[in-house]
Design a protein around this motif. Sequence first.
Motif, mmCIF file in Angstrom:
data_model
loop_
_atom_site.group_PDB
_atom_site.id
_atom_site.type_symbol
_atom_site.label_atom_id
_atom_site.label_comp_id
_atom_site.label_asym_id
_atom_site.label_seq_id
_atom_site.Cartn_x
_atom_site.Cartn_y
_atom_site.Cartn_z
ATOM 1 N N THR A 173 1.145 -1.098 0.349
ATOM 2 C CA THR A 173 0.041 0.168 -0.042
ATOM 3 C C THR A 173 0.843 1.272 0.146
ATOM 4 O OG1 THR A 173 -0.061 0.076 2.149
ATOM 5 C CG2 THR A 173 -2.115 -0.791 1.240
ATOM 6 N N TRP A 174 2.708 1.126 0.107
ATOM 7 C CA TRP A 174 2.964 2.434 -0.668
ATOM 8 C C TRP A 174 3.252 2.896 -1.028
ATOM 9 C CZ3 TRP A 174 7.202 3.639 -2.076
ATOM 10 C CH2 TRP A 174 8.276 4.926 -1.948
ATOM 11 N N THR A 227 3.581 4.764 5.404
ATOM 12 C CA THR A 227 2.603 3.312 5.572
ATOM 13 C C THR A 227 3.719 2.110 6.952
ATOM 14 O OG1 THR A 227 2.693 3.145 3.697
ATOM 15 C CG2 THR A 227 2.435 0.866 4.728
ATOM 16 N N SER A 228 2.938 2.066 7.520
ATOM 17 C CA SER A 228 3.900 1.296 9.323
ATOM 18 C C SER A 228 2.634 0.050 9.172
ATOM 19 C CB SER A 228 3.639 2.225 10.842
ATOM 20 O OG SER A 228 4.028 3.301 10.824
ATOM 21 N N GLY A 229 3.319 -1.109 9.680
ATOM 22 C CA GLY A 229 2.999 -2.842 9.593
ATOM 23 C C GLY A 229 3.523 -3.888 10.331
ATOM 24 N N SER A 230 3.290 -4.172 10.971
ATOM 25 C CA SER A 230 3.990 -5.402 11.706
ATOM 26 C C SER A 230 3.130 -7.070 10.408
ATOM 27 C CB SER A 230 3.507 -5.038 13.027
ATOM 28 O OG SER A 230 2.732 -5.413 13.302
ATOM 29 N N PHE A 231 4.424 -7.774 10.613
ATOM 30 C CA PHE A 231 3.938 -9.221 10.389
ATOM 31 C C PHE A 231 4.682 -9.833 11.202
ATOM 32 C CE2 PHE A 231 6.995 -7.772 7.619
ATOM 33 C CZ PHE A 231 8.024 -8.428 7.817
ATOM 34 N N SER A 291 -1.165 -9.825 10.712
ATOM 35 C CA SER A 291 -0.022 -8.863 10.134
ATOM 36 C C SER A 291 -1.385 -7.115 10.779
ATOM 37 C CB SER A 291 0.417 -8.574 9.062
ATOM 38 O OG SER A 291 -1.301 -9.119 8.060
ATOM 39 N N VAL A 292 0.482 -6.361 10.500
ATOM 40 C CA VAL A 292 -1.007 -4.789 10.477
ATOM 41 C C VAL A 292 -0.930 -3.956 10.551
ATOM 42 C CG1 VAL A 292 -1.794 -2.746 12.412
ATOM 43 C CG2 VAL A 292 -1.257 -5.497 13.728
ATOM 44 N N LEU A 293 -1.392 -3.358 9.573
ATOM 45 C CA LEU A 293 -1.053 -2.273 8.277
ATOM 46 C C LEU A 293 -1.826 -1.006 8.551
ATOM 47 C CD1 LEU A 293 0.450 -1.432 5.945
ATOM 48 C CD2 LEU A 293 -1.282 -2.858 4.914
ATOM 49 N N SER A 294 -0.834 0.298 8.808
ATOM 50 C CA SER A 294 -1.635 1.273 8.518
ATOM 51 C C SER A 294 -1.626 2.132 7.551
ATOM 52 C CB SER A 294 -1.371 2.199 10.189
ATOM 53 O OG SER A 294 0.021 2.662 10.228
#
Length: 169
Positions: free
Chosen positions: A104-105, A111-115, A144-147
């Motif tokens: 999504t970047w 863009t921030s996210g985790s996995f 996963s989390v994405l912002s």
Amino acid sequence: VRFSMKWLSILVAGAIGERCHELLQVDPGTRGEVVLKRAYRKAALKWHPDKNRAPEAEEKFRRVADCYEEMVSARDGSSWAREPRSRRDAETMFNDFFGDVWRTWQPGSKTSGSFVRNGKKVQITIWPDGSSEEVVSAGRGEYSVLSQSSANSYQLRIEGNPFEILGQQ
């Protein structure tokens, strides 16, 4: 002028190494793991064929992966001798570094996210200029989390079990 095979291989390796520094935009002699990872992520995002429509994007994308491995091998004192990466190999390496956060970047947005990678939580932030930061901590499960934020919007997406994210399973 005659060169032995040893000297010829040293000259070729030096020329490739020099181009790698240029492609990854790091100073010659750079050996730090954090600096090399950050340089790889920025160059890989720049040349990823899904983000860059230039005719040479796929070749440069594969070359970025090769350069990263070559420079890490040089740092570790091991030799680097392998065939150039295929698009699939380069894509696998890229996904190991970014998870799905990169999808999504867009240039100009954050863009921030985790996995979870290898049993550890990886938090990635990709900045508007394509530079990025990675924080690795103990994690578990598969989520996963994405912002993403830009001047006009903010989005948050969570995939997987939200209780795993909160550590309340």
